[in-house]
Design a protein around this motif. Structure first.
Motif, PDB file in Angstrom:
ATOM      1  N   THR A   1       0.859  -1.184   0.000  1.00 47.58           N
ATOM      2  CA  THR A   1       0.000   0.000   0.000  1.00 47.58           C
ATOM      3  C   THR A   1       0.890   1.226   0.000  1.00 47.58           C
ATOM      4  O   THR A   1       1.640   1.454   0.960  1.00 47.58           O
ATOM      5  CB  THR A   1      -0.936   0.015   1.219  1.00 47.58           C
ATOM      6  OG1 THR A   1      -1.760  -1.155   1.196  1.00 47.58           O
ATOM      7  CG2 THR A   1      -1.816   1.247   1.199  1.00 47.58           C
TER       8      THR A   1
ATOM      9  N   LYS B   1      -8.028   5.146  -3.349  1.00 48.78           N
ATOM     10  CA  LYS B   1      -8.661   5.918  -2.284  1.00 48.78           C
ATOM     11  C   LYS B   1      -7.857   7.191  -2.099  1.00 48.78           C
ATOM     12  O   LYS B   1      -6.632   7.187  -2.241  1.00 48.78           O
ATOM     13  CB  LYS B   1      -8.667   5.111  -0.978  1.00 48.78           C
ATOM     14  CG  LYS B   1      -9.211   5.817   0.244  1.00 48.78           C
ATOM     15  CD  LYS B   1     -10.718   5.740   0.338  1.00 48.78           C
ATOM     16  CE  LYS B   1     -11.235   6.342   1.638  1.00 48.78           C
ATOM     17  NZ  LYS B   1     -12.698   6.261   1.765  1.00 48.78           N
TER      18      LYS B   1
ATOM     19  N   TYR C   1      -7.194  10.773   0.380  1.00 54.79           N
ATOM     20  CA  TYR C   1      -7.397  11.532   1.613  1.00 54.79           C
ATOM     21  C   TYR C   1      -6.761  12.900   1.434  1.00 54.79           C
ATOM     22  O   TYR C   1      -5.696  13.035   0.819  1.00 54.79           O
ATOM     23  CB  TYR C   1      -6.740  10.839   2.805  1.00 54.79           C
ATOM     24  CG  TYR C   1      -7.329   9.506   3.163  1.00 54.79           C
ATOM     25  CD1 TYR C   1      -8.354   9.398   4.101  1.00 54.79           C
ATOM     26  CD2 TYR C   1      -6.851   8.335   2.574  1.00 54.79           C
ATOM     27  CE1 TYR C   1      -8.888   8.166   4.441  1.00 54.79           C
ATOM     28  CE2 TYR C   1      -7.379   7.099   2.904  1.00 54.79           C
ATOM     29  CZ  TYR C   1      -8.399   7.016   3.842  1.00 54.79           C
ATOM     30  OH  TYR C   1      -8.928   5.793   4.176  1.00 54.79           O
TER      31      TYR C   1
ATOM     32  N   ARG D   1      -2.447  13.569  10.852  1.00 59.15           N
ATOM     33  CA  ARG D   1      -3.281  13.155   9.733  1.00 59.15           C
ATOM     34  C   ARG D   1      -2.770  11.861   9.114  1.00 59.15           C
ATOM     35  O   ARG D   1      -3.564  10.957   8.790  1.00 59.15           O
ATOM     36  CB  ARG D   1      -3.323  14.274   8.678  1.00 59.15           C
ATOM     37  CG  ARG D   1      -4.162  13.954   7.438  1.00 59.15           C
ATOM     38  CD  ARG D   1      -5.589  13.609   7.793  1.00 59.15           C
ATOM     39  NE  ARG D   1      -6.443  13.570   6.622  1.00 59.15           N
ATOM     40  CZ  ARG D   1      -7.609  12.935   6.566  1.00 59.15           C
ATOM     41  NH1 ARG D   1      -8.064  12.288   7.633  1.00 59.15           N
ATOM     42  NH2 ARG D   1      -8.338  12.949   5.459  1.00 59.15           N
TER      43      ARG D   1
ATOM     44  N   ARG E   1      -1.138   9.551  10.612  1.00 60.94           N
ATOM     45  CA  ARG E   1      -1.424   8.461  11.544  1.00 60.94           C
ATOM     46  C   ARG E   1      -2.874   7.988  11.383  1.00 60.94           C
ATOM     47  O   ARG E   1      -3.151   6.782  11.394  1.00 60.94           O
ATOM     48  CB  ARG E   1      -1.168   8.920  12.983  1.00 60.94           C
ATOM     49  CG  ARG E   1      -1.330   7.789  13.989  1.00 60.94           C
ATOM     50  CD  ARG E   1      -1.142   8.260  15.417  1.00 60.94           C
ATOM     51  NE  ARG E   1       0.262   8.525  15.725  1.00 60.94           N
ATOM     52  CZ  ARG E   1       0.760   9.722  16.008  1.00 60.94           C
ATOM     53  NH1 ARG E   1      -0.047  10.788  16.020  1.00 60.94           N
ATOM     54  NH2 ARG E   1       2.026   9.872  16.298  1.00 60.94           N
ATOM     55  N   GLU E   2      -3.790   8.938  11.202  1.00 57.27           N
ATOM     56  CA  GLU E   2      -5.193   8.567  10.982  1.00 57.27           C
ATOM     57  C   GLU E   2      -5.335   7.719   9.717  1.00 57.27           C
ATOM     58  O   GLU E   2      -6.042   6.703   9.705  1.00 57.27           O
ATOM     59  CB  GLU E   2      -6.045   9.831  10.842  1.00 57.27           C
ATOM     60  CG  GLU E   2      -6.178  10.660  12.101  1.00 57.27           C
ATOM     61  CD  GLU E   2      -6.918  11.969  11.832  1.00 57.27           C
ATOM     62  OE1 GLU E   2      -7.312  12.190  10.659  1.00 57.27           O
ATOM     63  OE2 GLU E   2      -7.101  12.764  12.762  1.00 57.27           O
ATOM     64  N   ILE E   3      -4.689   8.166   8.642  1.00 53.79           N
ATOM     65  CA  ILE E   3      -4.782   7.442   7.378  1.00 53.79           C
ATOM     66  C   ILE E   3      -4.144   6.061   7.508  1.00 53.79           C
ATOM     67  O   ILE E   3      -4.680   5.050   7.023  1.00 53.79           O
ATOM     68  CB  ILE E   3      -4.114   8.257   6.253  1.00 53.79           C
ATOM     69  CG1 ILE E   3      -4.849   9.587   6.053  1.00 53.79           C
ATOM     70  CG2 ILE E   3      -4.082   7.466   4.946  1.00 53.79           C
ATOM     71  CD1 ILE E   3      -4.112  10.574   5.171  1.00 53.79           C
ATOM     72  N   HIS E   4      -3.023   5.998   8.189  1.00 55.75           N
ATOM     73  CA  HIS E   4      -2.306   4.733   8.363  1.00 55.75           C
ATOM     74  C   HIS E   4      -3.130   3.733   9.155  1.00 55.75           C
ATOM     75  O   HIS E   4      -3.143   2.524   8.849  1.00 55.75           O
ATOM     76  CB  HIS E   4      -0.969   5.004   9.056  1.00 55.75           C
ATOM     77  CG  HIS E   4      -0.139   3.781   9.289  1.00 55.75           C
ATOM     78  ND1 HIS E   4       0.230   2.913   8.282  1.00 55.75           N
ATOM     79  CD2 HIS E   4       0.407   3.282  10.439  1.00 55.75           C
ATOM     80  CE1 HIS E   4       0.965   1.931   8.784  1.00 55.75           C
ATOM     81  NE2 HIS E   4       1.078   2.131  10.094  1.00 55.75           N
ATOM     82  N   GLU E   5      -3.824   4.200  10.165  1.00 53.38           N
ATOM     83  CA  GLU E   5      -4.656   3.301  10.969  1.00 53.38           C
ATOM     84  C   GLU E   5      -5.750   2.666  10.131  1.00 53.38           C
ATOM     85  O   GLU E   5      -6.167   1.526  10.390  1.00 53.38           O
ATOM     86  CB  GLU E   5      -5.266   4.072  12.142  1.00 53.38           C
ATOM     87  CG  GLU E   5      -4.244   4.441  13.217  1.00 53.38           C
ATOM     88  CD  GLU E   5      -4.838   5.320  14.300  1.00 53.38           C
ATOM     89  OE1 GLU E   5      -6.011   5.754  14.142  1.00 53.38           O
ATOM     90  OE2 GLU E   5      -4.140   5.595  15.297  1.00 53.38           O
ATOM     91  N   ARG E   6      -6.214   3.374   9.101  1.00 52.58           N
ATOM     92  CA  ARG E   6      -7.279   2.851   8.247  1.00 52.58           C
ATOM     93  C   ARG E   6      -6.750   2.051   7.071  1.00 52.58           C
ATOM     94  O   ARG E   6      -7.399   1.101   6.613  1.00 52.58           O
ATOM     95  CB  ARG E   6      -8.138   4.011   7.739  1.00 52.58           C
ATOM     96  CG  ARG E   6      -8.841   4.765   8.873  1.00 52.58           C
ATOM     97  CD  ARG E   6      -9.654   5.932   8.375  1.00 52.58           C
ATOM     98  NE  ARG E   6     -10.705   5.525   7.469  1.00 52.58           N
ATOM     99  CZ  ARG E   6     -11.607   6.356   6.930  1.00 52.58           C
ATOM    100  NH1 ARG E   6     -11.557   7.644   7.237  1.00 52.58           N
ATOM    101  NH2 ARG E   6     -12.533   5.920   6.114  1.00 52.58           N
ATOM    102  N   GLU E   7      -5.572   2.442   6.542  1.00 54.55           N
ATOM    103  CA  GLU E   7      -5.096   1.855   5.293  1.00 54.55           C
ATOM    104  C   GLU E   7      -3.872   0.950   5.444  1.00 54.55           C
ATOM    105  O   GLU E   7      -3.581   0.179   4.541  1.00 54.55           O
ATOM    106  CB  GLU E   7      -4.755   2.973   4.289  1.00 54.55           C
ATOM    107  CG  GLU E   7      -5.926   3.868   3.933  1.00 54.55           C
ATOM    108  CD  GLU E   7      -6.995   3.128   3.128  1.00 54.55           C
ATOM    109  OE1 GLU E   7      -6.707   2.030   2.595  1.00 54.55           O
ATOM    110  OE2 GLU E   7      -8.121   3.654   3.040  1.00 54.55           O
TER     111      GLU E   7
ATOM    112  N   GLU F   1     -11.992  12.857   2.212  1.00 53.30           N
ATOM    113  CA  GLU F   1     -11.612  11.556   1.659  1.00 53.30           C
ATOM    114  C   GLU F   1     -12.597  11.144   0.590  1.00 53.30           C
ATOM    115  O   GLU F   1     -13.719  11.611   0.530  1.00 53.30           O
ATOM    116  CB  GLU F   1     -11.553  10.490   2.753  1.00 53.30           C
ATOM    117  CG  GLU F   1     -12.901  10.188   3.410  1.00 53.30           C
ATOM    118  CD  GLU F   1     -12.793   9.108   4.478  1.00 53.30           C
ATOM    119  OE1 GLU F   1     -13.038   7.924   4.146  1.00 53.30           O
ATOM    120  OE2 GLU F   1     -12.454   9.461   5.617  1.00 53.30           O
TER     121      GLU F   1
END
Length: 363
Positions: free
Chosen positions: A22, A74, A76, A91, A93-99, A362
């Protein structure tokens, strides 16, 4: 010179299962002054060894790459670079937690210092990069380029930093007309009068901040070299390109790969002198007497980077391997006479997609 086959030592095509990865990419503004992101993604998609999920990272809701769903899985939105490293890290970290990001490839000059500062903290999260260091970014900065050229035997046009518009007259007296007025990060205007220079100063300072740079105009033919450094002084890839058509913004709309050992040697000298880590672009001017002047050195891939893949040296795919700690051997050949011609077309999307990226950040 013919393109070399893509061998196991470069970008292997293997019968083993593809490596899932990813990767997040910035620079999705594929407009008349395009960012490199879409071209980087096109090249990555051609790396046969990877099964990629591509995450777009955008700053504006109208960046066309957001809506190219065959390339970007996707998207963001990120905070602007002026928001600083901590806001960016939160920001990401937020994306990493999801992806579950494996690699990030930033592609804008203005964002690179923030990403470079965050490299250790990104690595702690499990996100890899292959970026120039802050010291390397500073060495090739427009303000320091003249001194760097003198240190490493590279010809660089004379220049002066400008903090006020009333400094233009003295700069023009020293450097002469036409005078190139350049923004801190992007854009340049060739001014033939003091009034034109003042207008350019105000436009560029309002857009990119101070200082603005006044540079000596060197007539000749524009040439660019895309290069990839291994961080130890070695050049893994270098592909020179001559601009065939230039827009009013100074961007190459068409270009062709060249066979010229002098250009390759110059790129290797820069990479060796800085121990450059990652992709870069040398913007050069060949004067009437044949001498090569370094106008700028951009610390990331250029918007025409897909041409390197088409010529047999897929630099973005090689950078992805480097970020993952995989070996990459230097290329020695590429296809000469390979051309690119950029074109514009109408990308159709739905209004709700635009509102979603605008409102939710997003898509």
């Amino acid at each position: 010179m013919l393109p070399s086959p893509v061998s196991d030592s470069h970008l292997p095509t293997t019968d083993h299962p593809k490596r899932r990865c990813t990767v997040a990419v910035t620079g999705l503004n594929a407009i008349d002054s395009p960012g490199p992101g879409v071209a980087v993604i096109r090249a990555l998609r051609e790396a046969a060894e990877f099964e990629l999920r591509v995450i777009g990272l955008s700053y504006e809701a109208l960046e066309p790459g957001i809506y190219l769903h065959d390339l970007v899985d996707k998207t963001y939105q990120l905070p602007y670079p002026s928001a600083g490293t901590q806001v960016l890290l939160e920001r990401l970290r937020e994306i990493h937690e999801r992806e579950g990001l494996d690699v990030i490839i930033p592609n804008f000059d203005a964002e690179l210092p923030n990403f470079a500062r965050l490299v250790p903290r990104l690595e702690a999260l499990g996100i890899r990069t292959f970026l120039p260091t802050l010291g390397q970014l500073e060495a090739r900065d427009k303000l320091n380029l003249r001194a760097f050229g003198e240190e490493h035997g590279l010809l660089v046009p004379r220049q002066r930093p400008l903090h006020r518009a009333d400094e233009l007259a003295a700069a023009a007296e020293q450097l002469g007309y036409p005078l190139v007025v350049k923004g801190k990060f992007y854009d340049a205007t060739v001014a033939h009068t003091l009034e034109q220079a003042r207008q350019a100063f105000h436009q560029l300072s309002a857009k990119w901040g101070l200082p603005v740079i006044a540079q000596e105009f060197v007539p000749g033919h524009e040439i660019n070299v895309a290069a990839l450094g291994d961080g130890q002084g070695g050049t893994l890839s270098a592909v020179p390109m001559r601009k065939l058509y230039i827009t009013d913004k100074g961007k190459a709309w068409a270009g062709i790969t060249l066979e010229d050992e002098t250009l390759l040697q110059l790129a290797r000298r820069f990479v060796q002198g800085t121990r450059w880590r990652g992709g870069c672009e040398l913007e050069l001017m060949r004067a009437a007497d044949g001498r090569l002047y370094v106008l700028e050195i951009n610390p990331r891939f250029p918007a025409w980077i897909y041409l390197t893949a088409a010529a047999g040296q897929n630099q973005p795919a090689a950078l992805l391997r480097l970020a993952l700690g995989l070996p990459v051997e230097p290329w020695t050949t590429y296809a000469v006479g390979r051309m690119f011609i950029r074109y514009a077309w109408d990308l159709i999307t739905d209004n709700h997609e635009f509102h979603q990226i605008s409102a939710l950040g997003e898509l």
